[in-house]
Design an enzyme around this catalytic site. Sequence first.
Site, PDB file in Angstrom:
ATOM      1  N   ASN A   7      18.309  53.944  48.244  1.00 44.66           N
ATOM      2  CA  ASN A   7      17.528  54.822  47.364  1.00 44.66           C
ATOM      3  C   ASN A   7      18.402  56.021  46.980  1.00 44.66           C
ATOM      4  O   ASN A   7      18.580  56.931  47.772  1.00 44.66           O
ATOM      5  CB  ASN A   7      16.259  55.293  48.091  1.00 44.66           C
ATOM      6  CG  ASN A   7      15.464  56.279  47.242  1.00 44.66           C
ATOM      7  OD1 ASN A   7      15.585  56.292  46.018  1.00 44.66           O
ATOM      8  ND2 ASN A   7      14.667  57.102  47.887  1.00 44.66           N
ATOM      9  N   HIS A  86       6.918  56.912  47.273  1.00 44.52           N
ATOM     10  CA  HIS A  86       7.899  57.622  48.107  1.00 44.52           C
ATOM     11  C   HIS A  86       7.382  59.043  48.342  1.00 44.52           C
ATOM     12  O   HIS A  86       6.769  59.640  47.449  1.00 44.52           O
ATOM     13  CB  HIS A  86       9.258  57.644  47.401  1.00 44.52           C
ATOM     14  CG  HIS A  86      10.356  58.136  48.295  1.00 44.52           C
ATOM     15  ND1 HIS A  86      10.535  59.472  48.565  1.00 44.52           N
ATOM     16  CD2 HIS A  86      11.310  57.466  48.985  1.00 44.52           C
ATOM     17  CE1 HIS A  86      11.574  59.598  49.397  1.00 44.52           C
ATOM     18  NE2 HIS A  86      12.059  58.396  49.666  1.00 44.52           N
ATOM     19  N   GLU A  88       8.726  61.772  48.254  1.00 42.81           N
ATOM     20  CA  GLU A  88       9.184  62.772  47.264  1.00 42.81           C
ATOM     21  C   GLU A  88       8.399  62.651  45.955  1.00 42.81           C
ATOM     22  O   GLU A  88       8.200  63.641  45.257  1.00 42.81           O
ATOM     23  CB  GLU A  88      10.699  62.622  47.045  1.00 42.81           C
ATOM     24  CG  GLU A  88      11.482  63.188  48.222  1.00 42.81           C
ATOM     25  CD  GLU A  88      12.836  62.538  48.464  1.00 42.81           C
ATOM     26  OE1 GLU A  88      13.348  61.837  47.577  1.00 42.81           O
ATOM     27  OE2 GLU A  88      13.376  62.730  49.577  1.00 42.81           O
ATOM     28  N   GLU A 160       8.021  55.377  56.421  1.00 46.62           N
ATOM     29  CA  GLU A 160       8.958  56.492  56.303  1.00 46.62           C
ATOM     30  C   GLU A 160       8.262  57.782  56.756  1.00 46.62           C
ATOM     31  O   GLU A 160       7.616  58.455  55.933  1.00 46.62           O
ATOM     32  CB  GLU A 160       9.389  56.667  54.856  1.00 46.62           C
ATOM     33  CG  GLU A 160      10.119  55.494  54.276  1.00 46.62           C
ATOM     34  CD  GLU A 160      11.120  55.957  53.229  1.00 46.62           C
ATOM     35  OE1 GLU A 160      12.317  55.791  53.462  1.00 46.62           O
ATOM     36  OE2 GLU A 160      10.706  56.515  52.212  1.00 46.62           O
ATOM     37  N   GLY A 166      15.651  62.678  55.078  1.00 38.98           N
ATOM     38  CA  GLY A 166      16.655  63.666  54.670  1.00 38.98           C
ATOM     39  C   GLY A 166      16.827  64.825  55.636  1.00 38.98           C
ATOM     40  O   GLY A 166      17.421  65.849  55.289  1.00 38.98           O
ATOM     41  N   SER A 203      16.459  59.078  57.685  1.00 36.52           N
ATOM     42  CA  SER A 203      17.707  59.462  58.353  1.00 36.52           C
ATOM     43  C   SER A 203      18.378  58.297  59.096  1.00 36.52           C
ATOM     44  O   SER A 203      18.818  58.445  60.237  1.00 36.52           O
ATOM     45  CB  SER A 203      17.459  60.640  59.303  1.00 36.52           C
ATOM     46  OG  SER A 203      17.040  61.773  58.566  1.00 36.52           O
TER      47      SER A 203
END
Length: 243
Positions: A7, A86, A88, A160, A166, A203
């Site tokens: 991604n 996602h 984000e 996730e 991140g 991560s």
Amino acid sequence: MKYFIANWKMNPVTEKEAIAIAQDIDEENVMIAPPFVFLKTLARRVKKASLAAQDVFWENPKGAYTGEISAGMIKSLGVSSVIIGHSERRRYGGDTDERVNRKTRAALSQNLSVIVCVGEPEVVRKKGMKSAERYVKAQLGKDLVGISKKNLNRVTIAYEPVWAIGTGMSAKPEEASSMMLRIKRYMKERYGVGIIKTIYGGSVTEKTIKGFMKEKTIEGFLVGGASLNPRSFKNLIQAEKRP
Ligand code: PEP
């Protein structure tokens, strides 16, 4: 063999860079999810990997929706998959569970495969795994409502945890694996789906991959940061072959 979704998020800036990274990580067990603007070029350049869009609009296939991209458009490029929900997109793009559901339906109606992302935020995780499980199940209950069993065969669930994306703090492999089992069980109970693919994201790096590789319930990985560095990403892909 485990598979890896790269991604790229809003990276890189130029098409030249995108081609260079893609050619370096062009392997059978890789799916590359670049920004929309690079999909067409990469569809021509990439030989072994498959491609995914990072998002899709819920109306299809065309209309007065300035700035949006439809499932029909993605399909017309020969792209097979799309990532939906996602964290984000949920955070910056205003995606609610209802929108995730509508987008998922639109993508499935065009025969695309869908990677639906779910995962609990840090405040929930701090209350323990039971709370995290409740949160994830509530997301799945809303995100996939009304989708037929047949179409759910084209859905992969990416677990996730939001606090792991991140941040450099990945989930413990055994906790991620136990969440996958709970997701699989829930999909059977609620939707009657015997087999659902589950992957982990958050991560995943050269340092953390080994522990995850051992977990059978984790069929693949959604990799953000590390997927932009071909050397690191190749080390992830090859981790399975190393003793
Ligand atoms: C992601 O973008 O879904 C992700 C897991 O990012 P990172 O690997 O950087 O945590």
